[in-house]
Design a protein around this motif. Structure first.
Motif, PDB file in Angstrom:
ATOM      1  N   LEU A 132       0.803  -1.219   0.000  1.00 21.03           N
ATOM      2  CA  LEU A 132       0.000   0.000   0.000  1.00 21.03           C
ATOM      3  C   LEU A 132       0.843   1.279   0.000  1.00 21.03           C
ATOM      4  O   LEU A 132       0.505   2.227  -0.728  1.00 21.03           O
ATOM      5  N   PRO A 133       1.917   1.376   0.796  1.00 20.77           N
ATOM      6  CA  PRO A 133       2.716   2.615   0.734  1.00 20.77           C
ATOM      7  C   PRO A 133       3.268   2.880  -0.659  1.00 20.77           C
ATOM      8  O   PRO A 133       3.292   4.037  -1.107  1.00 20.77           O
ATOM      9  N   LYS A 134       3.683   1.831  -1.364  1.00 20.10           N
ATOM     10  CA  LYS A 134       4.187   2.000  -2.730  1.00 20.10           C
ATOM     11  C   LYS A 134       3.048   2.404  -3.666  1.00 20.10           C
ATOM     12  O   LYS A 134       3.228   3.270  -4.540  1.00 20.10           O
ATOM     13  N   ARG A 135       1.900   1.786  -3.496  1.00 14.41           N
ATOM     14  CA  ARG A 135       0.746   2.136  -4.312  1.00 14.41           C
ATOM     15  C   ARG A 135       0.357   3.595  -4.090  1.00 14.41           C
ATOM     16  O   ARG A 135       0.007   4.315  -5.029  1.00 14.41           O
ATOM     17  N   ALA A 136       0.438   4.041  -2.834  1.00 17.66           N
ATOM     18  CA  ALA A 136       0.112   5.430  -2.524  1.00 17.66           C
ATOM     19  C   ALA A 136       1.102   6.392  -3.173  1.00 17.66           C
ATOM     20  O   ALA A 136       0.727   7.486  -3.605  1.00 17.66           O
ATOM     21  N   GLU A 137       2.359   5.988  -3.251  1.00 16.94           N
ATOM     22  CA  GLU A 137       3.359   6.821  -3.943  1.00 16.94           C
ATOM     23  C   GLU A 137       2.985   6.994  -5.412  1.00 16.94           C
ATOM     24  O   GLU A 137       3.090   8.095  -5.966  1.00 16.94           O
ATOM     25  N   THR A 138       2.563   5.912  -6.038  1.00 15.97           N
ATOM     26  CA  THR A 138       2.165   5.968  -7.447  1.00 15.97           C
ATOM     27  C   THR A 138       0.967   6.893  -7.641  1.00 15.97           C
ATOM     28  O   THR A 138       0.914   7.689  -8.587  1.00 15.97           O
ATOM     29  N   LEU A 139      -0.009   6.799  -6.739  1.00 14.49           N
ATOM     30  CA  LEU A 139      -1.189   7.650  -6.840  1.00 14.49           C
ATOM     31  C   LEU A 139      -0.834   9.114  -6.589  1.00 14.49           C
ATOM     32  O   LEU A 139      -1.435  10.021  -7.177  1.00 14.49           O
ATOM     33  N   THR A 140       0.132   9.346  -5.725  1.00 12.97           N
ATOM     34  CA  THR A 140       0.585  10.720  -5.491  1.00 12.97           C
ATOM     35  C   THR A 140       1.237  11.285  -6.749  1.00 12.97           C
ATOM     36  O   THR A 140       0.972  12.426  -7.152  1.00 12.97           O
ATOM     37  N   ALA A 141       2.076  10.481  -7.384  1.00 14.83           N
ATOM     38  CA  ALA A 141       2.739  10.920  -8.614  1.00 14.83           C
ATOM     39  C   ALA A 141       1.727  11.201  -9.718  1.00 14.83           C
ATOM     40  O   ALA A 141       1.948  12.079 -10.564  1.00 14.83           O
ATOM     41  N   GLY A 142       0.597  10.489  -9.702  1.00 15.18           N
ATOM     42  CA  GLY A 142      -0.433  10.689 -10.714  1.00 15.18           C
ATOM     43  C   GLY A 142      -1.414  11.791 -10.371  1.00 15.18           C
ATOM     44  O   GLY A 142      -2.367  12.017 -11.113  1.00 15.18           O
ATOM     45  N   GLY A 143      -1.210  12.470  -9.239  1.00 17.60           N
ATOM     46  CA  GLY A 143      -2.082  13.565  -8.852  1.00 17.60           C
ATOM     47  C   GLY A 143      -3.368  13.142  -8.183  1.00 17.60           C
ATOM     48  O   GLY A 143      -4.242  13.973  -7.924  1.00 17.60           O
ATOM     49  N   VAL A 144      -3.513  11.854  -7.877  1.00 21.24           N
ATOM     50  CA  VAL A 144      -4.722  11.368  -7.211  1.00 21.24           C
ATOM     51  C   VAL A 144      -4.700  11.744  -5.734  1.00 21.24           C
ATOM     52  O   VAL A 144      -5.707  12.212  -5.184  1.00 21.24           O
ATOM     53  N   LEU A 145      -3.559  11.546  -5.084  1.00 23.99           N
ATOM     54  CA  LEU A 145      -3.381  11.923  -3.686  1.00 23.99           C
ATOM     55  C   LEU A 145      -2.557  13.198  -3.605  1.00 23.99           C
ATOM     56  O   LEU A 145      -1.614  13.374  -4.381  1.00 23.99           O
ATOM     57  N   PRO A 146      -2.891  14.097  -2.679  1.00 24.05           N
ATOM     58  CA  PRO A 146      -2.124  15.341  -2.568  1.00 24.05           C
ATOM     59  C   PRO A 146      -0.715  15.073  -2.062  1.00 24.05           C
ATOM     60  O   PRO A 146      -0.489  14.107  -1.312  1.00 24.05           O
ATOM     61  N   PRO A 147       0.251  15.899  -2.453  1.00 26.24           N
ATOM     62  CA  PRO A 147       1.642  15.698  -2.024  1.00 26.24           C
ATOM     63  C   PRO A 147       1.764  15.680  -0.494  1.00 26.24           C
ATOM     64  O   PRO A 147       1.139  16.477   0.197  1.00 26.24           O
ATOM     65  N   GLY A 148       2.563  14.744  -0.011  1.00 23.55           N
ATOM     66  CA  GLY A 148       2.868  14.688   1.411  1.00 23.55           C
ATOM     67  C   GLY A 148       1.926  13.868   2.257  1.00 23.55           C
ATOM     68  O   GLY A 148       2.290  13.448   3.364  1.00 23.55           O
ATOM     69  N   VAL A 149       0.721  13.632   1.783  1.00 23.18           N
ATOM     70  CA  VAL A 149      -0.259  12.928   2.618  1.00 23.18           C
ATOM     71  C   VAL A 149       0.144  11.475   2.836  1.00 23.18           C
ATOM     72  O   VAL A 149       0.072  10.953   3.952  1.00 23.18           O
ATOM     73  N   ALA A 150       0.554  10.783   1.762  1.00 23.74           N
ATOM     74  CA  ALA A 150       0.938   9.373   1.900  1.00 23.74           C
ATOM     75  C   ALA A 150       2.102   9.218   2.872  1.00 23.74           C
ATOM     76  O   ALA A 150       2.145   8.259   3.663  1.00 23.74           O
ATOM     77  N   THR A 151       3.029  10.145   2.844  1.00 28.41           N
ATOM     78  CA  THR A 151       4.158  10.097   3.786  1.00 28.41           C
ATOM     79  C   THR A 151       3.671  10.323   5.205  1.00 28.41           C
ATOM     80  O   THR A 151       4.116   9.652   6.144  1.00 28.41           O
ATOM     81  N   ALA A 152       2.749  11.254   5.378  1.00 31.31           N
ATOM     82  CA  ALA A 152       2.255  11.586   6.719  1.00 31.31           C
ATOM     83  C   ALA A 152       1.499  10.423   7.358  1.00 31.31           C
ATOM     84  O   ALA A 152       1.485  10.287   8.589  1.00 31.31           O
ATOM     85  N   VAL A 153       0.864   9.587   6.541  1.00 26.98           N
ATOM     86  CA  VAL A 153       0.089   8.467   7.093  1.00 26.98           C
ATOM     87  C   VAL A 153       0.726   7.132   6.722  1.00 26.98           C
ATOM     88  O   VAL A 153       0.042   6.107   6.654  1.00 26.98           O
ATOM     89  N   ALA A 154       2.034   7.125   6.531  1.00 34.20           N
ATOM     90  CA  ALA A 154       2.737   5.902   6.128  1.00 34.20           C
ATOM     91  C   ALA A 154       2.537   4.775   7.133  1.00 34.20           C
ATOM     92  O   ALA A 154       2.420   3.603   6.759  1.00 34.20           O
ATOM     93  N   ALA A 155       2.498   5.105   8.425  1.00 31.00           N
ATOM     94  CA  ALA A 155       2.321   4.066   9.450  1.00 31.00           C
ATOM     95  C   ALA A 155       0.968   3.388   9.297  1.00 31.00           C
ATOM     96  O   ALA A 155       0.860   2.156   9.425  1.00 31.00           O
TER      97      ALA A 155
END
Length: 390
Positions: free
Chosen positions: A78-101
């Motif tokens: 999931l963290p890797k998938r979230a990175e991909t979605l962030t790069a595609g503009g689906v998730l806002p920058p920084g959010v996936a990192t903030a909720v990585a745990a």
């Protein structure tokens, strides 16, 4: 804690499981990321009807009390998938990192799905294994209950033969029932619609809802259809086109899967207009679009004295961002319905679906009214209950 504090204040708040079928897909990843971000106060709950004042006292589980797990045949964390979605503009920058745990914790609870190529397990063995995974998840986390939500890719329409293999979505639906869990089908796949699952669901006494989340083009149709009917304007033709990429686009490139998807779109028009006008919806897979979708509708209608007119709409949106708040709403409402002792198809949740189960209105406005009535019905008799779960 002061000596005068209520004994119940020291008790842990009950938590609710959300078991996602397709747990490593775009929608599921956005659901987990979004829930954690909202619970942490990083973003407002935009798009979540259950976070509006109308549902404050409905006793819904808090977002911070949801625990995620699921099944998937993919192995991308999931963290890797979230990175991909962030790069595609689906998730806002920084959010996936903030909720990585939180993403890592949910990823640890994802179990292998199926059937996969070469899988020799029988249908009964698959159902048993899936149900065992769900029960184990519920037990280990001490959850009050778990809601199973199907957000996997669309399956081709069933063959309809009595001897045909059960579709994967129905295997998961039967596993949910066996595990004693309420079930939501957010996809056009057969799931609980299959006669075998429908019979089991009726016997189970569990609440369930679906199918096919109403997120974009069909959402507009549910609004515009009643408008034409109420103004006595004759719709002669209603055609549409969907351009989308990502996993959903690839799945819907299969004509059988596209047919299953379009059935719900047509039902909305039939229910709101009283007839199905000429025209079809075409779905085109455009991989370059990723998780983004463009939906275009061309509506030809007659006005006073037969004057011919046209309405065109263009909807551009991100499927995952449109779907995620609805999935969270549905999980919370279905969990509370189970807690309140409701059973069978949850017709008032038709607000969220193209092809809803149970009885209910077809226009979005009337569906919203039914949803508000359900929110009132779910209010606990003990008003302190809603104070404990903000």
């Amino acid at each position: 804690m002061s000596a005068s504090a209520s004994p119940s204040a020291s008790l842990p708040r009950p938590r609710t499981g959300v078991w996602l079928i397709g747990a490593r897909g775009s929608v599921a990843t956005t659901v987990v990321t979004g829930c954690a971000a909202i619970a942490a106060g990083l973003h407002p709950p935009t798009g979540m009807v259950t976070e509006t004042p109308a549902f404050t006292r409905s006793g819904l589980p808090a977002l911070s009390d949801l625990v995620f797990g699921g099944h998937d045949t993919l192995d991308c964390p999931l963290p890797k998938r979230a990175e991909t979605l962030t790069a595609g503009g689906v998730l806002p920058p920084g959010v996936a990192t903030a909720v990585a745990a939180e993403l890592t914790a949910a990823d640890r609870e994802i179990r292998p799905g199926g059937p996969t190529p070469g899988d020799t397990r029988t249908e009964a063995e698959l159902i048993g294994a899936f149900a065992a995974d769900i029960r184990d998840f519920t037990r280990r986390h001490g959850l009050e209950r778990t809601v199973v939500v199907n957000v996997a890719s669309t399956e081709p329409a069933s063959e309809g033969r009595a001897d045909a293999p059960l579709p994967a979505s129905t295997l998961y639906a039967l596993a949910a029932l066996r595990a004693g869990c309420p079930y939501v089908n957010f996809t056009p796949s057969e799931g609980m619609h299959h006669p075998v699952a429908a019979r089991e669901a009726e016997r189970s006494g569990l609440p369930y809802a679906g199918r096919d989340g109403k997120t974009g083009q069909t959402l507009l149709r549910a609004v515009l259809g009643p408008m034409f009917a109420q103004r006595s304007l004759t719709v002669r033709a209603w055609s549409g086109t969907n351009l989308l990429g990502g996993g959903d686009g690839a799945a819907l490139a299969d004509p059988a899967a596209a047919a299953a998807k379009n059935a719900g779109k047509e039902r909305v028009l039939a229910d709101t207009l009283g007839t199905v006008p000429e025209g079809e919806v075409h779905i085109d897979d455009v991989p370059a679009l990723g998780d983004w979708k463009t939906a275009w509708d061309h509506i030809a209608f007659d006005g006073f004295l037969g004057t011919r007119m046209v309405l065109q709409t263009i909807w551009q949106g991100c499927d995952s961002a449109l779907a995620a708040p609805l999935v969270l709403d549905l999980a919370r409402l279905t969990a509370r319905a189970h807690e309140a002792g409701l059973s069978g198809p949850l017709g008032p949740l038709g607000f969220y679906f193209k092809d809803p189960l149970g009885e209910g209105p077809a226009s979005l406005g009337d569906q919203y009214g039914a949803l508000l009535e359900l929110g009132e019905r779910l209010r606990p008799a003990d008003t302190g209950h809603s104070e404990e779960r903000p």
